[in-house]
Design an enzyme around this catalytic site. Sequence first.
Site, mmCIF file in Angstrom:
data_model
loop_
_atom_site.group_PDB
_atom_site.id
_atom_site.type_symbol
_atom_site.label_atom_id
_atom_site.label_comp_id
_atom_site.label_asym_id
_atom_site.label_seq_id
_atom_site.Cartn_x
_atom_site.Cartn_y
_atom_site.Cartn_z
ATOM 1 N N SER A 64 0.845 -1.187 0.000
ATOM 2 C CA SER A 64 0.000 0.000 0.000
ATOM 3 C C SER A 64 0.891 1.252 0.000
ATOM 4 O O SER A 64 1.720 1.405 -0.895
ATOM 5 C CB SER A 64 -0.956 -0.026 1.183
ATOM 6 O OG SER A 64 -1.962 0.934 1.031
ATOM 7 N N ASP B 71 -8.444 -5.248 -6.069
ATOM 8 C CA ASP B 71 -8.042 -4.106 -5.254
ATOM 9 C C ASP B 71 -8.509 -2.840 -5.949
ATOM 10 O O ASP B 71 -7.951 -2.451 -6.970
ATOM 11 C CB ASP B 71 -6.520 -4.090 -5.080
ATOM 12 C CG ASP B 71 -6.056 -3.005 -4.122
ATOM 13 O OD1 ASP B 71 -6.900 -2.199 -3.683
ATOM 14 O OD2 ASP B 71 -4.859 -2.962 -3.808
ATOM 15 N N HIS C 258 -6.970 -5.775 -1.566
ATOM 16 C CA HIS C 258 -5.777 -5.076 -1.070
ATOM 17 C C HIS C 258 -4.956 -5.974 -0.154
ATOM 18 O O HIS C 258 -3.819 -5.656 0.174
ATOM 19 C CB HIS C 258 -6.229 -3.819 -0.327
ATOM 20 C CG HIS C 258 -5.196 -2.732 -0.251
ATOM 21 N ND1 HIS C 258 -4.558 -2.211 -1.339
ATOM 22 C CD2 HIS C 258 -4.704 -2.042 0.818
ATOM 23 C CE1 HIS C 258 -3.717 -1.258 -0.968
ATOM 24 N NE2 HIS C 258 -3.783 -1.140 0.338
#
Length: 701
Positions: A562, A645, A677
């Site tokens: 991320s 995602d 994610h």
Amino acid sequence: MHKISWIGAFLLINNMVIAQVGKEVPQKVERKTVDTRSRHSAAVEPLSPQKLWELGRVSGEGLSADGTQLIYGVSNYQFDDNKSEKNLYVIPVKGGTPVQFTTEAGSESVLKVDGDQVLYMFKGQLWKKSLKDGNATQVTNYEGGLENVKISPDGKHILFSKQVLLKPYYSQDKYKDLTKSNVYIYDNLDYRHWDTWNDGKFNHPFVATYADGQIGEAKDILGEEPYYSPTMPFGGAEDFTWSPDGKAVFYVCKKKFGKDYALSTNTDIYRYDLSSGETTNVTEGMMGYDNSPAFSPNGKLFTWLSMKTDGYEADKNDVILLDPQTNTKLNLTAHWDGTVNAFTWSKDNKKIYFVAPSEGTVQLFEILVPTNLKNRALPIINQISSGDFDITGIVGETKDGLVVTSTKMTRAAEVFLYSFKDKNLKAITTVNDQLYSTVAATKVESRVTKATDGLDLFSWVIYPPDFDPANKYPTLLFCQGGPQSATTQSYSFRWNFQLLASQGYIVIAPNRRGMPGWGVKWNEQISKDWGGQSIRDYLSAIDDLSKEPYVDKDRIAAVGASYGGYSVFQLAGVHEGRFKSFISHCGLFDMKSWYGTTEELFFANHDLGGPYWDKANAKTYTEFNPSTMVEKWNTPILIFQGGKDYRVPIGQGLEAFQAAQLRGVKSRLVYLPDENHWVLSGHNAQVWQREFFGWLSETLK
């Protein structure tokens, strides 16, 4: 990026020792390069990816009415079926032998304990079972099943949620005759969220009469309004509560639609009166996240968590107290330099306990509730626990202390009793002790580095089993996501520091700018400065650790997901030869294309400054944009990307991989079409780990 962010606390951990590792190393010791595949005895071996998934995942479910027994859940992953099985257990809070409470195939979750009767959810229905005998009874048989259930205090009504079709976004709903079509049609934003395309169905709360398991005609509290309650994507039963008299429902909702929904964090808490059907906004004028509504045990005071700023998902999270009789409101934590994760009332109504990040850990705090809100006196806040562990949740209160869940970097969650008397944690459950007895120990120490602006930068350093400072070790810089997420004593089943170190790597995990636990200013500093001080903090931390003679400077990698994946991409263009390998999972690569495809635009607007066509944000899309520095990429890079995602969409990973390939940089793409994610499937997680460690073996030779 996370919906609920964790912001820092300023209180010191008195017992924390800031260790400058390696001082005892003799000056003239001959150093050897160590293979990451360390050898150990047959009885004790390094933690492996498969053994990690053999651990039981423990949840604290509730306490018996007298507080003497704990009901807890254990989820066990089954490799053959690639799924988890959860069952409930009962054990005395003071310790003893656990008794399995449920055995059915599936997952049970405790709803409430009434006397010796445990009411729990199983396969969408309510079941009950006595703590004294082994007879389980199905209570409800509601068509379509129940979700996020709350029973009224008087037992006469039931509150639950279900999906309601309100918008014909899906072609088969819009064109009834085209039953074989598969098309989505949108006129507004919020067309997808987290990992799901919006099919026109919205979570709504329903209320109905309830007696002996029979549910009357359910009324949709939101009617035809296209809003979500519980909130998306992670809201649950904590978004609902009943008034103490059972005559009203309180629910959390962001009453915005389309583009307005995507641009705002302004959730409010609403009161719905059962008799009149009238709805009142309890948090009118409070513009950020408002959630977790709860009454004091005596029903006299109302509390919730609140953020101040609309659009800022990582704002300071405060505890708000309201006296409904006088309509007096008080922010109990406004004067405290930290953020609250979650809270609960004490049984005597005199205190509120909460958990919050504190200098690389998550600890217990207490608020002494003012007796007179009109005096506006600032309440006393005390940190009541300290140590190298995280308190991950509060299960309940007994006469001796708080029953909590807790983790360390080297131990998955178990349930403990925090003693009011001696301020220590005592284990109640020991689900994973036997497995850990076969795992080689990994040492964890703290370290402080001077950042480039002269401030102290705290890091956790995790060492391989049988660490010998006379040897040299490959080293990993861990880059945290968020960006306002804490690196604490948490235990992950993917980014697991114990697992990383067990493969023979030293790991350093800095609490760089943007992490909670070090005060609000430290946490806020990263916004609109993604490629600035936080990246310099990472370089300062790895440069400082690299001074130690046991760090092999020719075998250093940076890894993260991320914002951590963004950090890896950014470091690839500015590291000046420090790293020999990179691994990025669902990282942001091109800020322009990311802004154009991510779903929670409030996050992008606050943290990046806004859209790329606004010249005021030029730095975000140039100097702080990893894609603009690809010409400097010359280091092997592994890229993981989830197909579902929508926070960091698939194009980010594909663009980065294509750029590396065209630049002639050794690179690999691992595409996970069914993952969002995160990586939730056990088999996919095993592939992830094998590719992760395989890449490090290839590139850190």
